[in-house]
Design an enzyme around this catalytic site. Sequence first.
Site, PDB file in Angstrom:
ATOM      1  N   ASN A  10       4.821  44.818   6.358  1.00  0.00           N
ATOM      2  CA  ASN A  10       4.766  44.285   4.943  1.00  0.00           C
ATOM      3  C   ASN A  10       5.741  43.210   4.774  1.00  0.00           C
ATOM      4  O   ASN A  10       6.137  42.726   3.430  1.00  0.00           O
ATOM      5  CB  ASN A  10       4.957  45.371   4.075  1.00  0.00           C
ATOM      6  CG  ASN A  10       3.932  46.401   3.748  1.00  0.00           C
ATOM      7  OD1 ASN A  10       2.743  46.097   3.648  1.00  0.00           O
ATOM      8  ND2 ASN A  10       4.088  47.648   3.950  1.00  0.00           N
ATOM      9  N   LYS A  14       6.826  37.166   7.644  1.00  0.00           N
ATOM     10  CA  LYS A  14       5.999  37.293   8.765  1.00  0.00           C
ATOM     11  C   LYS A  14       4.558  37.152   8.577  1.00  0.00           C
ATOM     12  O   LYS A  14       3.864  36.503   9.263  1.00  0.00           O
ATOM     13  CB  LYS A  14       6.115  38.602   9.399  1.00  0.00           C
ATOM     14  CG  LYS A  14       7.128  38.679  10.492  1.00  0.00           C
ATOM     15  CD  LYS A  14       7.573  40.095  11.231  1.00  0.00           C
ATOM     16  CE  LYS A  14       8.743  40.370  11.941  1.00  0.00           C
ATOM     17  NZ  LYS A  14       8.563  41.511  12.493  1.00  0.00           N
ATOM     18  N   GLU A  40       8.163  54.750  12.168  1.00  0.00           N
ATOM     19  CA  GLU A  40       9.394  54.945  12.868  1.00  0.00           C
ATOM     20  C   GLU A  40       9.244  54.008  14.195  1.00  0.00           C
ATOM     21  O   GLU A  40       8.432  54.504  15.075  1.00  0.00           O
ATOM     22  CB  GLU A  40       9.829  56.321  13.276  1.00  0.00           C
ATOM     23  CG  GLU A  40      11.222  56.666  13.822  1.00  0.00           C
ATOM     24  CD  GLU A  40      11.654  58.066  14.248  1.00  0.00           C
ATOM     25  OE1 GLU A  40      12.510  58.069  14.990  1.00  0.00           O
ATOM     26  OE2 GLU A  40      10.942  58.810  13.681  1.00  0.00           O
ATOM     27  N   ASP A  69       6.870  42.746  17.327  1.00  0.00           N
ATOM     28  CA  ASP A  69       8.190  43.371  17.134  1.00  0.00           C
ATOM     29  C   ASP A  69       9.056  42.130  17.731  1.00  0.00           C
ATOM     30  O   ASP A  69       8.686  41.595  18.919  1.00  0.00           O
ATOM     31  CB  ASP A  69       8.372  44.333  18.006  1.00  0.00           C
ATOM     32  CG  ASP A  69       9.687  45.231  17.522  1.00  0.00           C
ATOM     33  OD1 ASP A  69      10.019  45.212  16.263  1.00  0.00           O
ATOM     34  OD2 ASP A  69      10.690  45.589  18.647  1.00  0.00           O
ATOM     35  N   PHE A 149      14.057  32.652   7.891  1.00  0.00           N
ATOM     36  CA  PHE A 149      14.426  33.785   7.495  1.00  0.00           C
ATOM     37  C   PHE A 149      15.032  34.445   8.698  1.00  0.00           C
ATOM     38  O   PHE A 149      15.246  34.165   9.661  1.00  0.00           O
ATOM     39  CB  PHE A 149      13.541  34.803   6.724  1.00  0.00           C
ATOM     40  CG  PHE A 149      12.301  35.161   7.730  1.00  0.00           C
ATOM     41  CD1 PHE A 149      12.289  36.375   8.557  1.00  0.00           C
ATOM     42  CD2 PHE A 149      11.316  34.298   8.020  1.00  0.00           C
ATOM     43  CE1 PHE A 149      11.403  36.583   9.567  1.00  0.00           C
ATOM     44  CE2 PHE A 149      10.252  34.590   8.899  1.00  0.00           C
ATOM     45  CZ  PHE A 149      10.439  35.943   9.619  1.00  0.00           C
ATOM     46  N   GLY A 150      15.922  35.557   8.731  1.00  0.00           N
ATOM     47  CA  GLY A 150      16.671  36.364   9.568  1.00  0.00           C
ATOM     48  C   GLY A 150      17.811  35.459   9.994  1.00  0.00           C
ATOM     49  O   GLY A 150      18.656  35.115   9.148  1.00  0.00           O
ATOM     50  N   LYS A 172       8.795  24.938  12.590  1.00  0.00           N
ATOM     51  CA  LYS A 172       9.073  26.255  13.226  1.00  0.00           C
ATOM     52  C   LYS A 172       7.869  26.968  13.678  1.00  0.00           C
ATOM     53  O   LYS A 172       7.875  27.461  14.991  1.00  0.00           O
ATOM     54  CB  LYS A 172       9.591  27.077  12.073  1.00  0.00           C
ATOM     55  CG  LYS A 172       9.939  28.479  12.603  1.00  0.00           C
ATOM     56  CD  LYS A 172      10.655  29.240  11.366  1.00  0.00           C
ATOM     57  CE  LYS A 172      10.954  30.801  12.287  1.00  0.00           C
ATOM     58  NZ  LYS A 172      11.335  31.677  11.139  1.00  0.00           N
TER      59      LYS A 172
END
Length: 190
Positions: A10, A14, A40, A69, A149-150, A172
């Site tokens: 969400n 991304k 998780e 990920d 971001f990040g 980017k």
Amino acid sequence: MKNRIVLASNNKDKLKEIREMLTDFDVISCKEAGFLDDIEEDGNSFYENALIKAKTVSKALNLPALADDSGICVTALNGAPGIYSARYAGDGIDEHNNALLLKNLKDKNDRSAKYVCCMVYYNTDGSITWAEGETHGYILESPIGTNGFGYDPLFFSLDLNKPMGLASASEKNSISHRFRAIEKIKDKIK
């Protein structure tokens, strides 16, 4: 009509990036698809965490799911923060993660780093397609720019020869770890 894929995330940033990269698909978020559970991420690698997310969402919704990920791996920190990049400081706040990274690099000479992304596509028949992408650079002494971001304001891209925090979205997206992973799998998932 475009094939629909649920992005097992969400994260609005991304989602925006991946929609711009996968224009041949109708990419929707978990929330848009009605999946509201927390997943998780207890894998030991980018691949394991991406697979956990994609498989969980695909099975719950009976739709193909795409998960990534990703994170930043810093040479002087033995690859950290790695799979813990989003929660490096414990609270998931970009500014706190960046501050901790700078603190941990304070006395380090080698500031080389890379962004790594593992992208996993889990189809409703249980088939898995995956790829990794990387982009290399180094960690700056302080944040520069507000784009992305990040860790982007701290990451100097060797491909772009400038901080990611100063890169436009199209710049980017043309060299990012996420772009490179998607480029390797997008023709396989049509």
